[in-house]
Design a protein around this motif. Sequence first.
Motif, short mmCIF file in Angstrom:
data_model
loop_
_atom_site.label_atom_id
_atom_site.label_comp_id
_atom_site.label_asym_id
_atom_site.label_seq_id
_atom_site.Cartn_x
_atom_site.Cartn_y
_atom_site.Cartn_z
N PRO A 182 0.81 -1.23 0.00
CA PRO A 182 0.00 0.00 0.00
C PRO A 182 0.84 1.27 0.00
CG PRO A 182 -0.08 -1.07 2.15
CD PRO A 182 0.60 -2.03 1.21
N TRP A 183 2.04 1.20 0.56
CA TRP A 183 2.94 2.35 0.56
C TRP A 183 3.34 2.70 -0.87
CZ3 TRP A 183 8.33 2.77 -0.52
CH2 TRP A 183 8.95 3.94 -0.06
N ILE A 184 3.73 1.71 -1.64
CA ILE A 184 4.11 1.93 -3.03
C ILE A 184 2.91 2.39 -3.85
CG2 ILE A 184 4.74 0.70 -5.16
CD1 ILE A 184 6.88 -0.75 -3.55
N SER A 185 1.74 1.81 -3.57
CA SER A 185 0.53 2.22 -4.28
C SER A 185 0.21 3.68 -4.01
CB SER A 185 -0.65 1.33 -3.85
OG SER A 185 -1.84 1.73 -4.51
N GLY A 186 0.39 4.12 -2.75
CA GLY A 186 0.15 5.51 -2.42
C GLY A 186 1.10 6.45 -3.11
N LEU A 187 2.37 6.06 -3.19
CA LEU A 187 3.36 6.86 -3.92
C LEU A 187 2.95 7.03 -5.39
CD1 LEU A 187 6.85 5.42 -2.79
CD2 LEU A 187 5.91 7.67 -2.21
N ALA A 188 2.52 5.93 -5.98
CA ALA A 188 2.16 5.95 -7.40
C ALA A 188 0.90 6.76 -7.65
CB ALA A 188 1.98 4.52 -7.91
N GLU A 189 -0.11 6.60 -6.80
CA GLU A 189 -1.36 7.32 -7.00
C GLU A 189 -1.16 8.83 -6.89
OE1 GLU A 189 -5.99 7.36 -5.41
OE2 GLU A 189 -4.42 6.49 -4.15
N ALA A 190 -0.34 9.26 -5.92
CA ALA A 190 -0.08 10.70 -5.78
C ALA A 190 0.59 11.25 -7.03
CB ALA A 190 0.80 10.94 -4.55
N TYR A 201 1.74 2.44 -10.75
CA TYR A 201 1.46 3.65 -11.52
C TYR A 201 0.59 3.31 -12.73
CZ TYR A 201 2.06 8.06 -13.97
OH TYR A 201 1.81 9.26 -14.59
N LEU A 202 0.91 2.23 -13.42
CA LEU A 202 0.15 1.84 -14.60
C LEU A 202 -1.30 1.54 -14.24
CD1 LEU A 202 2.78 -0.45 -16.34
CD2 LEU A 202 2.03 1.80 -17.10
N VAL A 203 -1.53 0.94 -13.08
CA VAL A 203 -2.89 0.65 -12.63
C VAL A 203 -3.65 1.95 -12.38
CG1 VAL A 203 -4.26 -0.29 -10.74
CG2 VAL A 203 -2.38 -1.63 -11.69
N HIS A 204 -3.03 2.87 -11.64
CA HIS A 204 -3.71 4.13 -11.29
C HIS A 204 -3.89 5.04 -12.51
CE1 HIS A 204 -3.96 3.50 -7.00
NE2 HIS A 204 -2.68 3.20 -6.93
N ALA A 205 -2.94 5.03 -13.42
CA ALA A 205 -3.02 5.92 -14.58
C ALA A 205 -3.96 5.40 -15.66
CB ALA A 205 -1.63 6.14 -15.16
N GLY A 206 -4.05 4.10 -15.79
CA GLY A 206 -4.91 3.52 -16.81
C GLY A 206 -4.48 3.92 -18.21
#
Length: 310
Positions: free
Chosen positions: A126-134, A247-252
Amino acid sequence: MNDIHEQELPERVRAWAVRAVDPRARVLSAERLQGGTSSIVHQISVGIGKEVKSFVLRQFHKKDWLEQEPDLARHEAEALGQAARAGVPTPEIIAYDETGLHCGLPTVLMTKLEGNVVLNPRDMKPWISGLAEALVRIHAVEADDFPWAYFTYQNLEGLEIPEWSDKKDQWKMAVDLVRGPRPEVRPCFIHRDYHPANVLWHGSTVSGVVDWVNACRGPAGIDIGHCRVNLAQLYGVAAADAFLSAYLVHAGASFCYDPYWDLLSLMDILFGPPEVFPGYIALGMTGLTDRLMMERLDEYMVSLLERFDL
């Protein structure tokens, strides 16, 4: 007058900060913050009546950097205004002294965000996911009219094969690739120094992104690549790859990945043999060595070459 490098801020800087915040204010404390290496950063607590507010005061003291970019204070001030459009908490600009006329050095005064840098998360995913989403949110900001544009820190034609590495053939391939044609991309607003030490957390949530002085109009892949090379040095290739996947997941569909930018970001940090970033040590990251940095950069470089259709 106190030396600007001491914990105590000179009186002229305190007076300038007070005028910018509120003429009725008084400086209660000024504490030098750890972690930064490119500028002098203080946290200032200011009292206004019974209310206490905290601000961050940043002063640019490196002569070589100021010679190359004399507008650093104005750059960060305008970048903060642009960053406010992102769906991520960012500092609010209060005032800036572009030339150092009032403070002795180019200076930026901004609000202080809540939260802390986290370099040893309990749960990496979740830490990496948060970095990527921001970062995806930052890249959603339009930057067509932002006056500062991306440029590489390296002279690509002058790049040399690292003497410290025993993978010289692979490094030669990497150097040849970054000297080749660049992929066509639509520029967006990029942070330009996005890595874990510039992201604040409150619990498991990103509470802010700081250090916007390098922000510019440029390719999203540069931000991703810069964060990935930092993650590779801190934790290894697996963490860097996990960040890209997140990042690829959040950016689509809004983002098309090209490994060229990862490779260029890697080359952009190669100024002599790899060394442990002092900021990470100051922020409590232990166990890193220069030798480990070399090994991890070698491994990361090889992983990037595998992403190219050679």
